[in-house]
Write a protein that holds these residues in place. Structure first.
Motif, short mmCIF file in Angstrom:
data_model
loop_
_atom_site.label_atom_id
_atom_site.label_comp_id
_atom_site.label_asym_id
_atom_site.label_seq_id
_atom_site.Cartn_x
_atom_site.Cartn_y
_atom_site.Cartn_z
N ASP A 1 1.14 -1.66 0.22
CA ASP A 1 0.01 0.16 0.09
C ASP A 1 1.02 1.62 -0.41
N LEU A 2 1.97 1.02 1.03
CA LEU A 2 2.72 2.36 1.30
C LEU A 2 3.36 2.44 -0.28
N ALA A 3 4.02 1.42 -1.29
CA ALA A 3 4.46 1.67 -2.17
C ALA A 3 3.82 1.85 -3.56
N GLN A 4 2.34 1.86 -3.51
CA GLN A 4 1.79 2.38 -4.37
C GLN A 4 1.62 3.79 -3.87
N LYS A 5 1.01 4.44 -3.03
CA LYS A 5 0.81 5.78 -2.69
C LYS A 5 2.30 6.83 -3.15
N GLN A 6 3.15 5.88 -2.71
CA GLN A 6 4.73 6.65 -3.20
C GLN A 6 4.34 6.79 -4.86
N ILE A 7 4.20 5.11 -6.10
CA ILE A 7 4.11 5.47 -7.10
C ILE A 7 3.08 7.59 -7.15
N ASN A 8 2.00 6.32 -6.87
CA ASN A 8 1.09 8.27 -7.07
C ASN A 8 1.90 9.25 -6.54
N GLU A 9 2.34 9.92 -5.63
CA GLU A 9 2.57 11.17 -5.88
C GLU A 9 4.24 10.53 -6.64
N LYS A 10 4.57 10.51 -6.97
CA LYS A 10 5.67 10.09 -7.47
C LYS A 10 5.72 10.24 -9.17
N ASN A 11 5.16 8.62 -9.97
CA ASN A 11 5.50 8.12 -10.84
C ASN A 11 3.62 8.42 -11.70
N PRO A 12 3.09 8.78 -11.04
CA PRO A 12 2.00 8.44 -11.22
C PRO A 12 1.57 7.90 -12.85
N GLU A 13 2.05 8.71 -13.42
CA GLU A 13 1.92 7.37 -15.27
C GLU A 13 2.51 6.40 -15.13
N LEU A 14 3.55 5.77 -14.27
CA LEU A 14 3.57 4.82 -14.72
C LEU A 14 2.64 3.63 -15.03
N GLU A 15 2.82 2.70 -15.75
CA GLU A 15 1.79 1.89 -16.09
C GLU A 15 2.36 0.42 -15.78
N GLY A 16 2.01 -0.19 -14.75
CA GLY A 16 0.94 -1.29 -14.47
C GLY A 16 2.14 -1.11 -12.90
N ALA A 17 1.02 -0.26 -12.71
CA ALA A 17 1.89 0.70 -11.19
C ALA A 17 1.21 -0.03 -9.68
N ASP A 18 0.29 -1.09 -10.12
CA ASP A 18 -0.10 -2.42 -9.17
C ASP A 18 1.41 -3.11 -8.76
N GLU A 19 1.70 -3.91 -10.32
CA GLU A 19 2.64 -4.59 -10.11
C GLU A 19 4.13 -4.25 -9.83
N VAL A 20 4.02 -3.08 -10.30
CA VAL A 20 5.29 -2.45 -9.15
C VAL A 20 5.26 -2.24 -7.89
N ALA A 21 4.60 -1.97 -7.77
CA ALA A 21 4.09 -1.63 -6.01
C ALA A 21 4.49 -2.36 -4.86
N LYS A 22 3.74 -4.04 -5.37
CA LYS A 22 3.97 -4.88 -5.08
C LYS A 22 5.15 -5.56 -4.66
N GLU A 23 6.34 -5.07 -6.55
CA GLU A 23 7.60 -6.00 -6.12
C GLU A 23 8.24 -5.06 -5.37
N VAL A 24 7.94 -3.40 -5.56
CA VAL A 24 8.79 -2.55 -4.68
C VAL A 24 8.19 -2.68 -3.01
#
Length: 575
Positions: free
Chosen positions: A404-427
């Motif tokens: 969840d926290l990774a997801q939040k960070q992605i939303n802030e820092k790289n909102p356009e990121l494709e496949g953000a869910d998967e990346v959030a898991k990996e991070v």
RNA sequence: GGUUCGGUAGCUCAGCUGGAUAGAGCAUCCGCCUUCUAAGCGGACGGUCGAGAGUUCGAAUCUCUCCCGAAUCACCA
């Protein structure tokens, strides 16, 4: 004895210490052997002081001269042509490598070998069963299990990188008197639909309730004992319930293992050895090792300075160690292992000492190949985790929080990121795994969620981020026709090049010490060196070293990804 | 009490087989996004390496003693 130079040469990568020995030999050969010179060579703390150094203190006595003077004299006598420079700094002779040649060679090697860079075949494909994770059926997986799971997984990957054939065994806690209690509780208060909906939590709830109620109703213990007896005797109802509990538990365990990206080669747990303990007892008897003591059957281990191993209780029931003896023998017969690892907490040190000692007494020389890979305790507010007292930190919750926290960070820092869910898991998951592996195994630590899911500083996401930046540059650079001309004159690149060159040795050291943290620390160091380079040098400039710089970036990406892989951490290309 | 593992910066920890002024990260303070992802980079602050003795040219590192903490020490796993 095998000459150490042969083994150094067989590694396939350049050994620069060897080059220094060759240079020093004409001047020092009459006082020191090659291997003595080799052993004295050290790496200075600061790169200003050179890449390698030879201290002359030891020669002071023999030569009856001041070390400083010796250093000065030696550099006069030696061939410096292979080095950028060689200088005497007080009592030290400092060697500076030819940076461009060194760099070009490292990059060429990595680009040619790709993810195989750093691999070796030291293990000769020998089997190495690894006992790891091993949660108890009907109990949730806590942070405590994370350690064994994640360390075991990383060791499997590291051993494989060193040419061994690891076999990951999940030695499930799927037998014991607690099943009598569980069945009793289920029969009294449980329902099939409840369990199906949420197996672990419901089963745990029954178990906890049992322990609460049996304080006032001790008769529950008798019922539980009966049920366990029935289970042991193969009673159909008991067996079916046991199987069902096991399956349901395993299902929910697997969800967590999926999140962690970890698989097992075997789920043979404690129950598997039920019919294999008689043989052990028989063997012990045949060898005259079994003695009666206070009504129980024990193996005396006084000569090992250990307590006697309790093989059979007064009531004839076997114990933990009996089962582990059976498991050890089974694994030896099945895998003919060259090493057998047990990734189990430090609190069981005594048990494994006893296990090895008993096997030794039985005449099994392979007892020496068994290693207890111990690790420190995770505590909560300084206290040991305990399911019964409710002091648990559920792994699943921690992983979810991190994601969840990774997801939040992605939303802030790289909102356009494709496949953000998967990346959030990996991070998120990567942060948790890395946190567990970055320090020496044997360290204990107090659980602190903020620390575990931290993404800045010396963390998994820091390493992932460093590599993602490298990948980003490579994407922008476009296709590179051919990697030639790999010389880099930029001194900012030096620390990174040196770190890249170290990787093969790091891989070996991690295996020798059974220490994933060696890899984690290395990954941090390489990432740090690269970030510094990145901050100070423009890579995508069009000049005649562009290809070489991109080769460096590519190499960093390859090695960081590989280092993270060895820890069981994913490497997203973007984050 | 026996055994084992620890005690390094305010916190979390590195420091490989003893070597050149003891290093990171976090926290605190100060800089750096008109340049390739600021999850980053740079700087400042911060330590009698638990205490004492010994070995050594040289000790955070090796030996011994002591202090403090944790784990463990036969019918749990």
């Amino acid at each position: 004895m095998r000459d150490f130079f042969i083994s150094a040469e067989s590694e396939g990568t350049m050994d620069y210490k060897k080059m220094i020995v060759a240079a020093l030999k004409p001047a020092l050969g009459e006082y020191l052997s090659d291997s003595e010179i080799y052993g004295k060579i050290e790496i200075p703390k600061e790169s200003k002081m050179g890449d390698y150094a030879f201290p002359t203190f030891t020669l002071a006595k023999v030569l009856r001269k001041a070390p400083q003077m010796i250093a000065n004299e030696v550099i006069e006598k030696i061939d410096q042509s292979q080095f950028e420079k060689v200088e005497a700094a007080g009592p030290y002779i400092n060697f500076f490598l030819d940076k461009t040649a060194f760099g070009a060679e490292v990059l060429e090697t990595i680009l040619a070998q790709k993810e195989n860079y750093g691999s070796n075949d030291e293990g000769n494909n020998g089997n190495v069963p690894i006992d790891m994770s091993s949660p108890n059926i009907a109990k949730p997986i806590s942070m405590g299990h994370l350690r064994s799971t994640v360390i075991g997984n990383s060791l499997a990957l590291i051993m494989n990188k060193n040419g061994y054939n690891p076999i990951k065994i999940n030695h499930l806690g799927d037998w014991g008197t607690q099943f009598g209690k569980l069945i009793t509780a289920y029969k009294l208060w449980g329902s099939e639909s409840e369990v199906k909906a949420d197996p672990i939590n419901k089963l745990l709830e029954y178990y906890v309730r049992f322990h609460k109620e049996d304080v006032e109703k001790p008769e529950l213990d008798d019922i539980a004992r009966d049920w366990f007896k029935k289970l042991e005797d193969g009673d159909e109802e008991a067996t079916n319930l046991w199987k069902w509990f096991r399956e349901e538990s395993l299902k929910s365990f697997k969800q967590i293992y999926d999140k962690l990206g970890i698989t097992f080669d075997s789920y043979k747990g404690e129950a598997f050895y039920n019919d294999k303990m008689d043989e052990i007892v028989q063997l012990l008897e045949d060898k005259g090792l079994l003695k009666e003591s206070q009504g129980a059957q024990v193996v005396d281990l006084e000569k090992y300075n250990l307590n006697p191993a309790l093989i059979k209780k007064t009531d004839g029931a076997t114990l933990y160690i009996t089962r582990d003896l059976a498991a050890a023998l089974y694994r030896y017969r099945t895998y003919n292992f060259v090493q057998s690892l047990y990734v189990v907490g430090a609190e069981q040190t005594n048990h494994f000492k006893q296990l090895k000692a008993v096997l030794k007494e039985m005449g099994f020389e392979w007892s020496d190949d068994i290693h207890h890979i111990q690790f420190g305790l995770i505590t909560l507010n300084g206290k040991k985790l305990s399911t019964r007292s409710g002091r648990v930190v559920l792994l699943d919750e921690v992983l979810n929080d991190a994601v969840d926290l990774a997801q939040k960070q992605i939303n802030e820092k790289n909102p356009e990121l494709e496949g953000a869910d998967e990346v959030a898991k990996e991070v998120g998951v990567g942060a948790v795994i890395f946190h567990d592996l970055k320090n020496e195994r044997t360290n204990s630590f107090d659980f602190n969620l903020e620390e575990v899911v931290r993404f800045e500083g010396e963390t998994g996401p820091y390493v992932q981020y460093s590599r993602a930046r490298a990948e980003s540059i490579l994407r922008k650079a476009g296709e590179i026709a051919e990697f030639d001309q790999l010389e880099i004159s930029d001194s900012n690149a030096w620390d990174t090049l040196k770190a890249l060159q170290e990787f093969p040795n790091i891989v070996k050291r991690a295996a020798d010490q059974y220490e994933p943290s060696v890899i984690a620390k290395y990954a941090l160091g390489l990432a740090k060196a690269f970030n510094k380079y990145y901050a100070n040098s423009k890579i995508l400039t069009d000049d005649n070293e562009r290809t070489a710089r991109l080769a460096l970036v590519k190499s960093v990406s390859i090695v960081l990804e590989e280092a993270l892989r060895l820890l069981g951490v994913k490497s997203p290309d973007e984050m």
